[in-house]
Design a protein around this motif. Sequence first.
Motif, short mmCIF file in Angstrom:
data_model
loop_
_atom_site.label_atom_id
_atom_site.label_comp_id
_atom_site.label_asym_id
_atom_site.label_seq_id
_atom_site.Cartn_x
_atom_site.Cartn_y
_atom_site.Cartn_z
N ALA B 13 19.26 71.85 26.12
CA ALA B 13 19.64 71.95 24.71
C ALA B 13 19.91 73.41 24.41
N GLU B 14 20.98 73.64 23.70
CA GLU B 14 21.37 75.01 23.39
C GLU B 14 21.10 75.26 21.90
N ALA B 15 20.24 76.22 21.61
CA ALA B 15 19.78 76.42 20.24
C ALA B 15 20.09 77.83 19.75
N PHE B 16 19.98 78.00 18.44
CA PHE B 16 20.42 79.23 17.78
C PHE B 16 19.29 79.86 16.98
N SER B 154 7.26 84.06 -0.54
CA SER B 154 6.74 83.62 0.75
C SER B 154 7.37 84.46 1.86
N GLY B 155 6.63 84.62 2.93
CA GLY B 155 7.15 85.35 4.08
C GLY B 155 8.11 84.49 4.87
N THR B 156 8.72 85.09 5.88
CA THR B 156 9.68 84.35 6.70
C THR B 156 9.43 84.62 8.18
N VAL B 157 10.09 83.84 8.99
CA VAL B 157 9.96 83.99 10.43
C VAL B 157 11.32 83.81 11.09
N SER B 158 11.54 84.50 12.19
CA SER B 158 12.75 84.27 12.98
C SER B 158 12.52 83.05 13.84
N GLY B 159 13.18 81.97 13.52
CA GLY B 159 12.93 80.72 14.21
C GLY B 159 14.09 80.30 15.09
N VAL B 160 14.03 79.05 15.49
CA VAL B 160 15.02 78.49 16.41
C VAL B 160 15.52 77.17 15.82
N SER B 250 9.41 78.97 16.48
CA SER B 250 9.47 79.80 17.70
C SER B 250 10.06 78.99 18.83
N PHE B 251 10.46 79.68 19.88
CA PHE B 251 10.95 79.01 21.09
C PHE B 251 9.87 78.09 21.65
N GLU B 252 8.64 78.59 21.65
CA GLU B 252 7.53 77.83 22.22
C GLU B 252 7.30 76.53 21.45
N ALA B 253 7.41 76.61 20.12
CA ALA B 253 7.18 75.40 19.31
C ALA B 253 8.24 74.35 19.59
N PRO B 288 21.58 81.48 22.22
CA PRO B 288 20.77 82.23 23.18
C PRO B 288 19.54 81.48 23.70
N TYR B 289 19.18 80.37 23.03
CA TYR B 289 17.97 79.65 23.46
C TYR B 289 18.37 78.40 24.23
#
Lengths: 261, 298
Positions: B13-16, B154-160, B250-253, B288-289
Motif C-alpha cells: 500500500a502506498e500512503a501519503f 488542539s495540537g496536531t501530528v504528522s500522520g499517514v 504514524s507509520f507504525e499505527a 513515501p510510505y
Amino acid sequence: MTGIVLTPRGAFDARVDLTGALPGAADLERLSIGYGFRRVALGELFAVSGSGADRLTIAGGLPLLDRVAAGLTAGELVVDGDVGAEFAKGATGGVAIVKGSAGAYAASELAGAKVVIGGDVGERLGAAGDGSRRGMSGGAVVVGGSAGLRAGERLRGGVVIVHGDAAEGAATDLIAGTFAVGGALAGPAGRGMKRGTLLLRAAEGLASGFGDAGEHDLVMLRVLVRRSQELASFLGKDVARARRFAGDLNVAGKGEALIVA
Amino acid sequence: MILNGVEIRDSFAEAFPMVGTRLIITADSPKWAMIAAKTMTGFATSVIGCGCEAGVERELAPEDTPDGRPGVAVLIFAMDIKGLKAVVPLRIGQCVLTSPTSACYAGMEGGDVVSIGKALRYFGDGWQIAKNVDGRRIWRVPVMEGEFVCDHESGTVSGVGGGNILILGTSRGEALAAAEVAVDAMQKVEGCILPFPGGIVRSGSKVGSKYKGMFASSNNAYCPTLRAQTETKLPPEVASVQEIVIDGVSFEAVSACTKAGIEALVALGRDKGVVAIDAGNYGGNLGPYHFKLREIMA
C-alpha cells in the motif's frame, strides 16, 4: 535532599526584607537584605545550613519577615511558621508554602507559582499592589484559614481558594480568574466585578449588583475539578450543579458567582 | 505467501503524509457522544472530494475524558495544516456545537495547533466566557440548552493517509462479510481510522481518468465485470473486491492496523471466500510510505 535551611540567629528588633532569598540563590550568607532602615548580610540574621538549589526552608518564620518568596521563579520555598507582608508577591513559578499565617498582599500580582498558606492571611490577598492596575494574573493560591480585607481585588487570572471566611470587599473590581471562598463573606463581595468566577457556599454577602440566573448543571465545573487539584479539593470530584448569579450588573459586568454545595 | 489458503500478494500500500488532530467529544450519554462524533466525521471519506478524512477512533469511558462523561475520540486528517485549520472549526461548529449535551476537547498536544473555541467562541456573541486553568484555556459558549464547553485549540501530528488493503473474495457477500470482520479487528488499533462507510470502500480508485478534470476513476484492473475487456488483476474465482483504507497518526499505527486486518482475514481463510489480499499503489513513485504486505506478515 533537604535543601538550604535558614534559621534565625535570635529575636529581631526590626522588620526583615527577604527579597532575593530564594531557592538556588548564590551565596545566600552574603545576600544583602533589608533590616529596618539598614541593609545587612543575610548571614548576620540567619544561620545558613544544608545544600541544594531546589528547596529553601525558613525555620522559625515570624510576622516580621516581609517579601518572603517574592519573585520566586522555580523550586520550593517552605516557611515553618508565619511570614509578614508580600509573601510570594509577583512569583512566576515554583511552590511557596507557609505553614502558619501570612500578612498583607500575599500572592499579590502572582503570575504562575503555587502558593499555600496554612493559616490566615492579611488584607489584599492576590490583589494589585499599590499603584498597580492589575492583581494576580496566574498560578494558584490556597489559604487554609481566613482572608483579610479586599482579597482578590482586581484579580486578573489564576485560582485563589480561601477555605475560611473572607473579610469585607472580597473580589472587588475583579477582572478575571477564579476566586473561591469556603466560609462566609463579611461584606459586599464582587462589587465592580467585570468577568471571572466566584465559587461560594452561599450567596449571602454578595454585592447587590448580582442577578440570580438559576440553578444549572455546568459541564465546566466537571472540567475544572479534573484540571485543577486545588479546585478539586474545594469543589469535590463529583460537582456538577451550581446556582449562578451574574454580575456585577451595576457595571455591566459579565462575571458570575456560582453557589456550590 | 499463502496463509490458511489466502494468498498474500507481493504488493504494498502506498500512503501519503497528512496532518491530523484528535478531538475528544463528550456528552451526557454514550449515545449522544457517538451521534456528535459520527455527524462530525460524516462526509469525510476522501480528501479528493471532502477536503479531509475523518472517523471515530474509539469510544472512551467517563474516567478517560476531560469532563468525566462518556466520550468518543475522533481523528481528522487533511493534506496540510492550512486545510486542517479550515475544516476542523467548521465541522465542530456545525456538528458538535449543535449536538445536544456535547463538549469538545483537544485530544493531542504539540505540533501546530488548530482552533476549537478560539474560532467558535464568537457564536456566544459576547457572552462567551474563557477560563484559564493549569495553563490551558477553555471556553464556555452559552447556548439555548445551557453551555457548550470546548478547549481553545488542539495540537496536531504528522500522520499517514491512504494505507489500504484489498480483499479479493469469491462472491460479493463473502467479500463484504470478510471485510466487516477485518474492520472490527482494525478498529481496535489505537491511532487509526477507517474513513469510508463502515470502514469499507467498494469503489477503490486508480489515479487519473480518460476524462479531463477527473483526478481518480474506477480501478478497472480490480473490477470483476470488466475481466473480459481490460487487463485484470483478478483470478477467475474472484467475483468481488472490497477495499479498506487506513489513516493513522504514524507509520507504525497504520502498519499495526494493516496487520490486524490481514490477520483477521487469514483467520477466516479460503473456506470463507477470501481468495487473496492485495493493496493499492501507484508504482511507488507518489507516496513515501510503503506498507509491504508480506513484510508486515513476516
